[in-house]
Design a protein around this motif. Structure first.
Motif, PDB file in Angstrom:
ATOM      1  N   ASP A   1       0.806  -1.215   0.000  1.00  0.00           N
ATOM      2  CA  ASP A   1       0.000   0.000   0.000  1.00  0.00           C
ATOM      3  C   ASP A   1       0.839   1.265   0.000  1.00  0.00           C
ATOM      4  O   ASP A   1       0.302   2.351  -0.074  1.00  0.00           O
ATOM      5  N   GLN A   2       2.132   1.149   0.116  1.00  0.00           N
ATOM      6  CA  GLN A   2       2.997   2.318   0.161  1.00  0.00           C
ATOM      7  C   GLN A   2       3.204   2.833  -1.260  1.00  0.00           C
ATOM      8  O   GLN A   2       3.490   2.076  -2.173  1.00  0.00           O
ATOM      9  N   PHE A   3       3.042   4.133  -1.428  1.00  0.00           N
ATOM     10  CA  PHE A   3       3.142   4.736  -2.750  1.00  0.00           C
ATOM     11  C   PHE A   3       4.503   5.395  -2.919  1.00  0.00           C
ATOM     12  O   PHE A   3       4.846   6.307  -2.179  1.00  0.00           O
ATOM     13  N   ASN A   4       5.251   4.941  -3.913  1.00  0.00           N
ATOM     14  CA  ASN A   4       6.590   5.463  -4.167  1.00  0.00           C
ATOM     15  C   ASN A   4       6.590   6.720  -5.018  1.00  0.00           C
ATOM     16  O   ASN A   4       7.600   7.406  -5.100  1.00  0.00           O
ATOM     17  N   THR A   5       5.462   6.997  -5.679  1.00  0.00           N
ATOM     18  CA  THR A   5       5.355   8.188  -6.527  1.00  0.00           C
ATOM     19  C   THR A   5       4.006   8.868  -6.283  1.00  0.00           C
ATOM     20  O   THR A   5       3.051   8.207  -5.864  1.00  0.00           O
ATOM     21  N   PRO A   6       3.922  10.155  -6.584  1.00  0.00           N
ATOM     22  CA  PRO A   6       2.626  10.826  -6.483  1.00  0.00           C
ATOM     23  C   PRO A   6       1.590  10.187  -7.416  1.00  0.00           C
ATOM     24  O   PRO A   6       0.421  10.069  -7.067  1.00  0.00           O
TER      25      PRO A   6
END
Length: 145
Positions: A24-29
């Motif tokens: 669930d972690q977002f590496n990009t906007p």
């Protein structure tokens, strides 16, 4: 054999939430915005919970010109209908400066593509992931195709 299968299944089910949390972690906007867009177009509130910070605000003017304001959890409940929304959605602008970003997202729908929303979305990278901190939007009536 049945007992071994039960133990393996239990281990997988117990470790799945931990694997899901890291996924669930977002590496990009773009990943955070994409999760938001998927949530509203498919009616999945969980996507809103993942994409928006807990303290995020959502403000917009709807098709009647009425001002609406919600916290993340209220907005999540409104979205969580399971109803699919046949809207064309695109990120029309994305600005990134270090750990902050702003995205413009345009929604278009209707038989003649006459309805729309323009979202202005602010995001922040908190050292671990990108999340939406606020969204303001305006309903617009487009010229029919």
């Amino acid at each position: 054999m049945t007992k071994l299968l039960f133990i393996l299944t239990s281990c997988i089910l117990l470790t799945f939430p931990a694997l899901k949390a890291s996924a669930d972690q977002f590496n990009t906007p773009q990943e955070a915005v994409g999760t938001y867009v998927t949530g509203v177009t498919l009616g999945v509130g969980r996507n809103i919970e993942m994409a928006f910070q807990k303290t995020a605000t959502i403000q917009y003017f709807d098709e009647r010109g009425q001002y609406q304001i919600f916290g993340r959890d209220q907005f999540m409940q409104r979205v969580d209908t399971g109803n699919k929304w046949a809207a064309k959605v695109e990120i029309t602008n994305l600005l990134i400066t270090g750990n902050v970003a702003n995205a413009t997202v345009e929604f278009t729908w209707g038989k003649e593509k006459q309805h729309g929303y323009v979202d202005y979305i602010n995001l922040i990278f908190d050292g671990q992931q990108w999340q939406i901190t606020s969204k303001v939007a305006q309903y617009i009536l487009r010229k029919p195709n």
